[in-house]
Design an enzyme around this catalytic site. Structure first.
Site, PDB file in Angstrom:
ATOM      1  N   CYS A 104       2.552   3.765  17.695  1.00 19.79           N
ATOM      2  CA  CYS A 104       3.272   3.316  18.886  1.00 19.79           C
ATOM      3  C   CYS A 104       4.730   3.185  18.489  1.00 19.79           C
ATOM      4  O   CYS A 104       5.057   2.392  17.618  1.00 19.79           O
ATOM      5  CB  CYS A 104       2.713   1.949  19.227  1.00 19.79           C
ATOM      6  SG  CYS A 104       2.875   1.509  20.923  1.00 19.79           S
ATOM      7  N   THR A 131      11.553  -7.397 -10.826  1.00 16.29           N
ATOM      8  CA  THR A 131      10.836  -8.662 -11.036  1.00 16.29           C
ATOM      9  C   THR A 131       9.667  -8.754 -10.057  1.00 16.29           C
ATOM     10  O   THR A 131       9.832  -8.537  -8.855  1.00 16.29           O
ATOM     11  CB  THR A 131      11.807  -9.854 -10.831  1.00 16.29           C
ATOM     12  OG1 THR A 131      12.863  -9.706 -11.785  1.00 16.29           O
ATOM     13  CG2 THR A 131      11.109 -11.185 -11.031  1.00 16.29           C
ATOM     14  N   GLY A 150       0.804  -1.219   0.000  1.00 17.76           N
ATOM     15  CA  GLY A 150       0.000   0.000   0.000  1.00 17.76           C
ATOM     16  C   GLY A 150       0.834   1.265   0.000  1.00 17.76           C
ATOM     17  O   GLY A 150       0.473   2.262  -0.642  1.00 17.76           O
ATOM     18  N   THR A 151       1.939   1.246   0.709  1.00 13.39           N
ATOM     19  CA  THR A 151       2.773   2.450   0.785  1.00 13.39           C
ATOM     20  C   THR A 151       3.287   2.812  -0.602  1.00 13.39           C
ATOM     21  O   THR A 151       3.204   3.976  -1.032  1.00 13.39           O
ATOM     22  CB  THR A 151       3.955   2.207   1.757  1.00 13.39           C
ATOM     23  OG1 THR A 151       3.412   1.859   3.034  1.00 13.39           O
ATOM     24  CG2 THR A 151       4.831   3.440   1.895  1.00 13.39           C
ATOM     25  N   SER A 191      -3.370  -3.170  -0.870  1.00 12.08           N
ATOM     26  CA  SER A 191      -2.290  -3.892  -0.200  1.00 12.08           C
ATOM     27  C   SER A 191      -2.749  -5.326   0.080  1.00 12.08           C
ATOM     28  O   SER A 191      -3.821  -5.529   0.676  1.00 12.08           O
ATOM     29  CB  SER A 191      -1.964  -3.189   1.116  1.00 12.08           C
ATOM     30  OG  SER A 191      -1.098  -3.973   1.888  1.00 12.08           O
ATOM     31  N   ASN A 200      -8.012   3.520   8.806  1.00 20.77           N
ATOM     32  CA  ASN A 200      -7.384   2.360   9.445  1.00 20.77           C
ATOM     33  C   ASN A 200      -7.551   2.363  10.960  1.00 20.77           C
ATOM     34  O   ASN A 200      -7.563   1.314  11.590  1.00 20.77           O
ATOM     35  CB  ASN A 200      -5.894   2.296   9.088  1.00 20.77           C
ATOM     36  CG  ASN A 200      -5.180   3.610   9.284  1.00 20.77           C
ATOM     37  OD1 ASN A 200      -5.561   4.619   8.698  1.00 20.77           O
ATOM     38  ND2 ASN A 200      -4.158   3.616  10.118  1.00 20.77           N
ATOM     39  N   HIS A 221      -1.644  -7.745   2.145  1.00 22.47           N
ATOM     40  CA  HIS A 221      -1.703  -8.331   3.491  1.00 22.47           C
ATOM     41  C   HIS A 221      -2.862  -7.797   4.313  1.00 22.47           C
ATOM     42  O   HIS A 221      -3.169  -8.334   5.378  1.00 22.47           O
ATOM     43  CB  HIS A 221      -0.363  -8.155   4.227  1.00 22.47           C
ATOM     44  CG  HIS A 221      -0.031  -6.773   4.686  1.00 22.47           C
ATOM     45  ND1 HIS A 221      -0.091  -6.421   6.004  1.00 22.47           N
ATOM     46  CD2 HIS A 221       0.367  -5.671   4.019  1.00 22.47           C
ATOM     47  CE1 HIS A 221       0.273  -5.139   6.130  1.00 22.47           C
ATOM     48  NE2 HIS A 221       0.558  -4.668   4.942  1.00 22.47           N
TER      49      HIS A 221
HETATM   50  N1  PLP Z   1      -2.877   2.905   3.780  1.00 21.40           N
HETATM   51  C1  PLP Z   1      -3.586   2.530   4.850  1.00 21.40           C
HETATM   52  C2  PLP Z   1      -4.940   3.102   5.083  1.00 21.40           C
HETATM   53  C3  PLP Z   1      -3.052   1.603   5.753  1.00 21.40           C
HETATM   54  O1  PLP Z   1      -3.764   1.233   6.827  1.00 21.40           O
HETATM   55  C4  PLP Z   1      -1.756   1.096   5.517  1.00 21.40           C
HETATM   56  C5  PLP Z   1      -1.121   0.165   6.478  1.00 21.40           C
HETATM   57  O2  PLP Z   1      -1.501   0.107   7.638  1.00 21.40           O
HETATM   58  C6  PLP Z   1      -1.070   1.500   4.356  1.00 21.40           C
HETATM   59  C7  PLP Z   1      -1.656   2.403   3.522  1.00 21.40           C
HETATM   60  C8  PLP Z   1       0.291   0.956   4.042  1.00 21.40           C
HETATM   61  O3  PLP Z   1       0.163  -0.352   3.505  1.00 21.40           O
HETATM   62  P1  PLP Z   1       1.415  -1.358   3.451  1.00 21.40           P
HETATM   63  O4  PLP Z   1       1.643  -1.858   4.826  1.00 21.40           O
HETATM   64  O5  PLP Z   1       0.957  -2.457   2.512  1.00 21.40           O
HETATM   65  O6  PLP Z   1       2.550  -0.608   2.877  1.00 21.40           O
END
Ligand code: PLP
Length: 363
Positions: free
Chosen positions: A309, A226, A74-75, A188, A143, A190
């Site tokens: 945290c 890759t 996600g990042t 993302s 989140n 996971h």
């Molecule tokens: N965006 C949101 C709303 C999230 O909750 C998170 C992770 O907690 C991310 C992005 C980042 O995702 P990743 O851990 O796959 O990089």
């Protein structure tokens, strides 16, 4: 106080437990020897699996496969969206966005949220009416609180003023299905019950984009490197399974938690707003999150502080602060039920929470 031999995992928004369908897909992909970019039979088999995964993810959002770019999570998906659509535009971000957005862009304008956690659409409209072309970044669901954004309204306002809209759908994907036509979307693996290390950016159209990591030209030149095929295959399988899940049972257990903790005098952030089926952010006034976390950990329940945290210290949550909580921003716990939660886990949590409150009140 309850002390369970096996800790109960209630921290799904940090990462969901692996779904069996995802595990099977990962294991099958581990046996594919080839590199998806190789032209020989081994490469073609890997490419076939990669393109199947792409079709599942893109199709779930009504997109063509070539609108899906695989990345590491996600990042990176959010960073690629900002790199692609933010260039030369003014960038507006919601005050409760994840750090993946907040820290990826300098000088962004912050859009306030209402006390219920939803983006203030009046301010969005004013800001878009006043300025040059913009990119607006809003998460589909938060989140920390699970509060769902009013995306229909936000999309309409963006369309009216010709602004691009990027949606961080990391927490919503598979759990709820908002209409996201015309937006770029970050995902993302996971957070859906797949393995860590895979994500995707869904593009609003099939226009070429500039990679910030061109590398060997993978992903049609949009993201070099890759592809992590086992993680990507697992993500696609998890996404398909999550979309098929009936979330009403999880939702009903989450409501049981809301009701029980409020009867004990706690407050639920964003209560009354539309929220994800699995998330409760519980504020216990006057009690720091750290002591709550430790007490529940000892009782065998893995939850998280509603806030970041680090080094054993709980920082004030920027999400709760933006919602107008001052003290509450350091006194909140996030309970996020995993896809496979069971009623006795929730009953146990409610009992342990009650014991914690009773004990803290005595001291
Ligand atoms: N965006 C949101 C709303 C999230 O909750 C998170 C992770 O907690 C991310 C992005 C980042 O995702 P990743 O851990 O796959 O990089």
């Amino acid at each position: 106080m309850t002390n369970l031999a096996t800790p109960i995992y209630l921290d799904a928004n940090a990462t969901e437990p692996m779904r069996p369908e995802a595990r099977d897909a990962v294991i099958a992909a581990l046996d594919l020897v080839g590199n998806p970019s190789s032209v020989h039979a081994f490469g073609r088999a890997a490419r076939h699996a990669l393109e199947n995964a792409r079709a599942v993810i893109a199709g779930g959002f009504g997109r063509d496969a070539d609108q899906c770019v695989f990345v590491s999570g996600g990042t990176e998906a959010n960073a690629l969206a900002l790199h692609t659509y933010g260039a030369g535009r003014r960038i507006l971000i919601g005050a409760t966005e994840h750090d993946a957005i907040r820290k990826a862009v300098a000088g962004a304008e912050i859009l306030p949220v209402l006390p219920n956690g939803a983006l203030d659409c009046t301010v969005l409209r004013q800001k878009l009416a006043d300025g040059p072309p913009a990119l607006v970044c809003v998460m589909a669901a938060n989140n920390e609180t699970g509060v769902i954004s009013p995306l229909e309204d936000i999309r309409a306002i963006c369309r009216e003023f010709g602004a691009l809209l990027h949606v961080d759908a990391v927490q919503s994907a598979g759990r709820i299905n908002p209409t996201l036509d015309g937006c770029s979307i970050a995902l993302s693996g996971h957070k859906m019950g797949g393995p860590k290390g895979a994500g995707a950016l869904l593009l609003p159209d099939a226009q070429p984009i500039d990679a910030f990591m061109p590398g060997g030209g993978q992903e049609r030149g949009r993201r070099g490197g890759t592809q992590a095929l086992p993680a990507i295959s697992g993500m696609a399988a998890a996404f398909a399974a999550a979309r098929q899940q009936d979330w009403s049972e999880v939702d009903s257990l989450r409501r049981d938690i809301d009701k029980a903790v409020m009867q004990l005098g706690a407050r639920v952030a964003g209560f009354g707003s539309e929220r994800l089926p699995n998330t409760s952010n519980i504020i216990l006034d006057g009690v720091g999150a750290q002591i709550q976390l430790m007490t529940l950990d000892l009782a065998g329940f893995a939850v998280s502080a509603g806030s970041a945290c680090s080094s054993g210290k709980v920082a004030a949550s920027h999400v709760l602060t933006a919602m107008g909580e001052c003290d509450g921003a350091t006194q909140a716990l996030r309970v996020s039920l995993p896809w496979n939660v069971e009623k006795h886990h929730v009953d146990g949590f409610i009992a342990a929470y009650g014991q914690m409150v009773a004990r803290l009140r005595k001291t």
